[in-house]
Motif scaffolding. Structure first.
Motif, PDB file in Angstrom:
ATOM      1  N   GLU A 162     -37.383  49.271  22.502  1.00 13.64           N
ATOM      2  CA  GLU A 162     -36.855  47.960  22.158  1.00 13.64           C
ATOM      3  C   GLU A 162     -36.083  47.430  23.363  1.00 13.64           C
ATOM      4  O   GLU A 162     -35.165  48.091  23.845  1.00 13.64           O
ATOM      5  CB  GLU A 162     -35.924  48.042  20.947  1.00 13.64           C
ATOM      6  CG  GLU A 162     -36.606  48.434  19.649  1.00 13.64           C
ATOM      7  CD  GLU A 162     -37.444  47.314  19.048  1.00 13.64           C
ATOM      8  OE1 GLU A 162     -37.283  46.150  19.508  1.00 13.64           O
ATOM      9  OE2 GLU A 162     -38.241  47.604  18.144  1.00 13.64           O
ATOM     10  N   VAL A 163     -36.458  46.256  23.853  1.00 15.12           N
ATOM     11  CA  VAL A 163     -35.768  45.617  24.971  1.00 15.12           C
ATOM     12  C   VAL A 163     -34.820  44.564  24.411  1.00 15.12           C
ATOM     13  O   VAL A 163     -35.251  43.635  23.720  1.00 15.12           O
ATOM     14  CB  VAL A 163     -36.770  44.987  25.950  1.00 15.12           C
ATOM     15  CG1 VAL A 163     -36.028  44.276  27.086  1.00 15.12           C
ATOM     16  CG2 VAL A 163     -37.719  46.046  26.502  1.00 15.12           C
ATOM     17  N   VAL A 164     -33.524  44.730  24.688  1.00 15.72           N
ATOM     18  CA  VAL A 164     -32.501  43.786  24.224  1.00 15.72           C
ATOM     19  C   VAL A 164     -32.404  42.675  25.269  1.00 15.72           C
ATOM     20  O   VAL A 164     -31.823  42.850  26.338  1.00 15.72           O
ATOM     21  CB  VAL A 164     -31.146  44.492  24.026  1.00 15.72           C
ATOM     22  CG1 VAL A 164     -30.112  43.496  23.491  1.00 15.72           C
ATOM     23  CG2 VAL A 164     -31.292  45.678  23.072  1.00 15.72           C
ATOM     24  N   GLN A 165     -33.011  41.552  24.962  1.00 22.34           N
ATOM     25  CA  GLN A 165     -33.117  40.475  25.941  1.00 22.34           C
ATOM     26  C   GLN A 165     -31.743  39.943  26.336  1.00 22.34           C
ATOM     27  O   GLN A 165     -30.852  39.774  25.496  1.00 22.34           O
ATOM     28  CB  GLN A 165     -33.976  39.337  25.375  1.00 22.34           C
ATOM     29  CG  GLN A 165     -35.409  39.737  25.105  1.00 22.34           C
ATOM     30  CD  GLN A 165     -36.150  40.188  26.354  1.00 22.34           C
ATOM     31  OE1 GLN A 165     -35.842  39.753  27.478  1.00 22.34           O
ATOM     32  NE2 GLN A 165     -37.145  41.059  26.180  1.00 22.34           N
ATOM     33  N   GLY A 166     -31.567  39.706  27.643  1.00 26.20           N
ATOM     34  CA  GLY A 166     -30.338  39.135  28.175  1.00 26.20           C
ATOM     35  C   GLY A 166     -29.195  40.116  28.347  1.00 26.20           C
ATOM     36  O   GLY A 166     -28.126  39.731  28.802  1.00 26.20           O
ATOM     37  N   ALA A 167     -29.426  41.388  28.003  1.00 24.56           N
ATOM     38  CA  ALA A 167     -28.343  42.376  28.040  1.00 24.56           C
ATOM     39  C   ALA A 167     -28.408  43.221  29.298  1.00 24.56           C
ATOM     40  O   ALA A 167     -29.491  43.635  29.729  1.00 24.56           O
ATOM     41  CB  ALA A 167     -28.414  43.280  26.813  1.00 24.56           C
ATOM     42  N   ASP A 168     -27.228  43.498  29.873  1.00 20.52           N
ATOM     43  CA  ASP A 168     -27.157  44.422  31.003  1.00 20.52           C
ATOM     44  C   ASP A 168     -26.757  45.802  30.489  1.00 20.52           C
ATOM     45  O   ASP A 168     -26.737  46.054  29.282  1.00 20.52           O
ATOM     46  CB  ASP A 168     -26.209  43.907  32.087  1.00 20.52           C
ATOM     47  CG  ASP A 168     -24.766  43.723  31.604  1.00 20.52           C
ATOM     48  OD1 ASP A 168     -24.287  44.538  30.786  1.00 20.52           O
ATOM     49  OD2 ASP A 168     -24.105  42.759  32.055  1.00 20.52           O
ATOM     50  N   HIS A 169     -26.399  46.700  31.401  1.00 22.36           N
ATOM     51  CA  HIS A 169     -26.127  48.087  31.002  1.00 22.36           C
ATOM     52  C   HIS A 169     -24.882  48.208  30.117  1.00 22.36           C
ATOM     53  O   HIS A 169     -24.734  49.196  29.399  1.00 22.36           O
ATOM     54  CB  HIS A 169     -25.961  48.953  32.251  1.00 22.36           C
ATOM     55  CG  HIS A 169     -25.934  50.425  31.960  1.00 22.36           C
ATOM     56  ND1 HIS A 169     -27.074  51.138  31.639  1.00 22.36           N
ATOM     57  CD2 HIS A 169     -24.916  51.323  31.937  1.00 22.36           C
ATOM     58  CE1 HIS A 169     -26.751  52.407  31.433  1.00 22.36           C
ATOM     59  NE2 HIS A 169     -25.450  52.541  31.600  1.00 22.36           N
ATOM     60  N   PHE A 170     -24.022  47.229  30.140  1.00 18.24           N
ATOM     61  CA  PHE A 170     -22.797  47.268  29.358  1.00 18.24           C
ATOM     62  C   PHE A 170     -22.919  46.417  28.089  1.00 18.24           C
ATOM     63  O   PHE A 170     -22.573  46.876  26.997  1.00 18.24           O
ATOM     64  CB  PHE A 170     -21.607  46.826  30.220  1.00 18.24           C
ATOM     65  CG  PHE A 170     -21.415  47.708  31.426  1.00 18.24           C
ATOM     66  CD1 PHE A 170     -20.614  48.835  31.356  1.00 18.24           C
ATOM     67  CD2 PHE A 170     -22.067  47.438  32.625  1.00 18.24           C
ATOM     68  CE1 PHE A 170     -20.454  49.677  32.450  1.00 18.24           C
ATOM     69  CE2 PHE A 170     -21.925  48.271  33.730  1.00 18.24           C
ATOM     70  CZ  PHE A 170     -21.119  49.399  33.639  1.00 18.24           C
ATOM     71  N   THR A 171     -23.439  45.201  28.229  1.00 20.88           N
ATOM     72  CA  THR A 171     -23.568  44.330  27.059  1.00 20.88           C
ATOM     73  C   THR A 171     -24.688  44.772  26.129  1.00 20.88           C
ATOM     74  O   THR A 171     -24.784  44.259  25.010  1.00 20.88           O
ATOM     75  CB  THR A 171     -23.784  42.864  27.479  1.00 20.88           C
ATOM     76  OG1 THR A 171     -24.968  42.764  28.289  1.00 20.88           O
ATOM     77  CG2 THR A 171     -22.589  42.354  28.281  1.00 20.88           C
ATOM     78  N   VAL A 172     -25.511  45.723  26.550  1.00 20.50           N
ATOM     79  CA  VAL A 172     -26.559  46.237  25.667  1.00 20.50           C
ATOM     80  C   VAL A 172     -25.970  46.852  24.399  1.00 20.50           C
ATOM     81  O   VAL A 172     -26.644  46.934  23.362  1.00 20.50           O
ATOM     82  CB  VAL A 172     -27.445  47.256  26.417  1.00 20.50           C
ATOM     83  CG1 VAL A 172     -26.699  48.560  26.691  1.00 20.50           C
ATOM     84  CG2 VAL A 172     -28.746  47.528  25.652  1.00 20.50           C
ATOM     85  N   LEU A 173     -24.696  47.255  24.447  1.00 20.39           N
ATOM     86  CA  LEU A 173     -24.044  47.815  23.271  1.00 20.39           C
ATOM     87  C   LEU A 173     -23.517  46.748  22.313  1.00 20.39           C
ATOM     88  O   LEU A 173     -23.151  47.071  21.170  1.00 20.39           O
ATOM     89  CB  LEU A 173     -22.880  48.728  23.688  1.00 20.39           C
ATOM     90  CG  LEU A 173     -23.249  50.031  24.400  1.00 20.39           C
ATOM     91  CD1 LEU A 173     -21.981  50.804  24.748  1.00 20.39           C
ATOM     92  CD2 LEU A 173     -24.169  50.888  23.544  1.00 20.39           C
ATOM     93  N   ASP A 174     -23.481  45.505  22.715  1.00 23.88           N
ATOM     94  CA  ASP A 174     -22.885  44.458  21.894  1.00 23.88           C
ATOM     95  C   ASP A 174     -23.461  44.375  20.476  1.00 23.88           C
ATOM     96  O   ASP A 174     -22.710  44.101  19.528  1.00 23.88           O
ATOM     97  CB  ASP A 174     -23.006  43.098  22.581  1.00 23.88           C
ATOM     98  CG  ASP A 174     -21.990  42.905  23.704  1.00 23.88           C
ATOM     99  OD1 ASP A 174     -21.131  43.794  23.892  1.00 23.88           O
ATOM    100  OD2 ASP A 174     -22.055  41.867  24.386  1.00 23.88           O
ATOM    101  N   PRO A 175     -24.761  44.589  20.282  1.00 28.89           N
ATOM    102  CA  PRO A 175     -25.281  44.509  18.903  1.00 28.89           C
ATOM    103  C   PRO A 175     -24.630  45.484  17.937  1.00 28.89           C
ATOM    104  O   PRO A 175     -24.676  45.260  16.714  1.00 28.89           O
ATOM    105  CB  PRO A 175     -26.772  44.810  19.082  1.00 28.89           C
ATOM    106  CG  PRO A 175     -27.095  44.388  20.471  1.00 28.89           C
ATOM    107  CD  PRO A 175     -25.863  44.735  21.258  1.00 28.89           C
TER     108      PRO A 175
END
Length: 273
Positions: A241-254
């Motif tokens: 699953e690719v979390v669009q617009g997320a970098d290595h840190f904001t990928v955890l935001d969900p």
């Protein structure tokens, strides 16, 4: 410059794997982690020791008695952070009826990576004994590597790796290896790409999710795609699953949002028969 080659093309491995250098705004994101974690800890999670060491403790955020448990393994390249940075991931899952355990562990260079894996085994087994069932294990970056390791060993009911580093050899020529001290032999031995896949005929789960940010380096995206393809080709149920617009840190935001696809997936894995 630390270089490698893939498909005949030279790669700047330092630039690909040094996420703090790659994401100039990472400090802002991490300060938000810390503030939100302190707010979440106001709910007074259970402090559950899993070993005699000062860092061999996990926080357990309980949804209800007998609720399924998900164990979160934090990142930091095995050399930074602890459980107190990540308490904020628990509330959304607790709201979905999933208890969340977040262990700390010792850090390199004080200990070797193999010792950290032993500690993570002890933490997961402590949760298993307490709950009577194998937990879902999910983790970020280095924690993604360790989540896959727990699945390989039959200790997890399923694993969800977020921006995982599964093949460790590319780290050898980078500055990240100063603390880790990996040589080629140790890196190959600890790379879960070389570990046995979970066997459906044995106890434990056989599902591995690999989630990664769409704005991460090509190497991080490759690692997730390659890991899913490798284990998927050997009989494991895998997905990317690719979390669009997320970098290595904001990928955890969900993980903040009880309605997000990431939280839904962890909850589904934790409640699967």
């Amino acid at each position: 410059m630390a270089d490698g080659a893939a498909g005949g093309k030279s790669i700047d491995l330092e630039a690909e794997y040094n996420n703090r250098a790659r994401v100039p705004d990472h400090q802002t994101v991490m300060l938000r982690w810390k503030a939100d974690a302190e707010a979440a800890r106001a709910t007074r999670p259970v402090e559950l020791p899993y070993g005699p060491g000062a860092r061999e403790v996990m926080d357990l955020f309980e949804a209800s008695e007998g609720a399924p448990v998900a164990v979160f393994l934090h990142g930091g390249y095995w050399q930074a952070l602890d459980r107190s940075w990540f308490s904020w991931i628990a509330p959304a899952l607790v709201a979905r009826g999933i208890s969340v355990a977040i262990p700390s562990y010792d850090l390199a260079p004080s200990v070797r990576l193999g010792r950290i894996l032993m500690q993570v085994r002890d933490a997961v087994e402590t949760v298993r004994r307490r709950s009577g069932a194998r937990p879902v294990v999910f983790g970020h970056s280095a924690g993604g590597h360790m989540a896959a390791a727990m699945l390989s060993e039959g200790r997890a009911s399923a694993a969800l790796a977020i921006s995982g580093v599964f093949d460790l050899e590319p780290l050898i020529p980078t500055s990240l290896n100063i603390a880790l001290g990996l040589d080629a032999m140790e890196a190959r031995a600890l790379s879960v790409t070389n570990w046995p896949v979970p066997d459906g005929s044995a106890p434990g789960g056989t599902t591995l999710d690999c989630w990664v940010g769409g704005e991460e380096s090509a190497e991080f995206i490759r690692q997730s795609r390659d890991m899913a393809a490798l284990w998927g080709g050997r009989g494991v149920e895998t997905r990317v699953e690719v979390v669009q617009g997320a970098d290595h840190f904001t990928v955890l935001d969900p993980l903040r949002d009880a309605r997000s696809a990431m939280v839904q997936r962890v909850a589904d894995l934790a409640t699967a028969p």
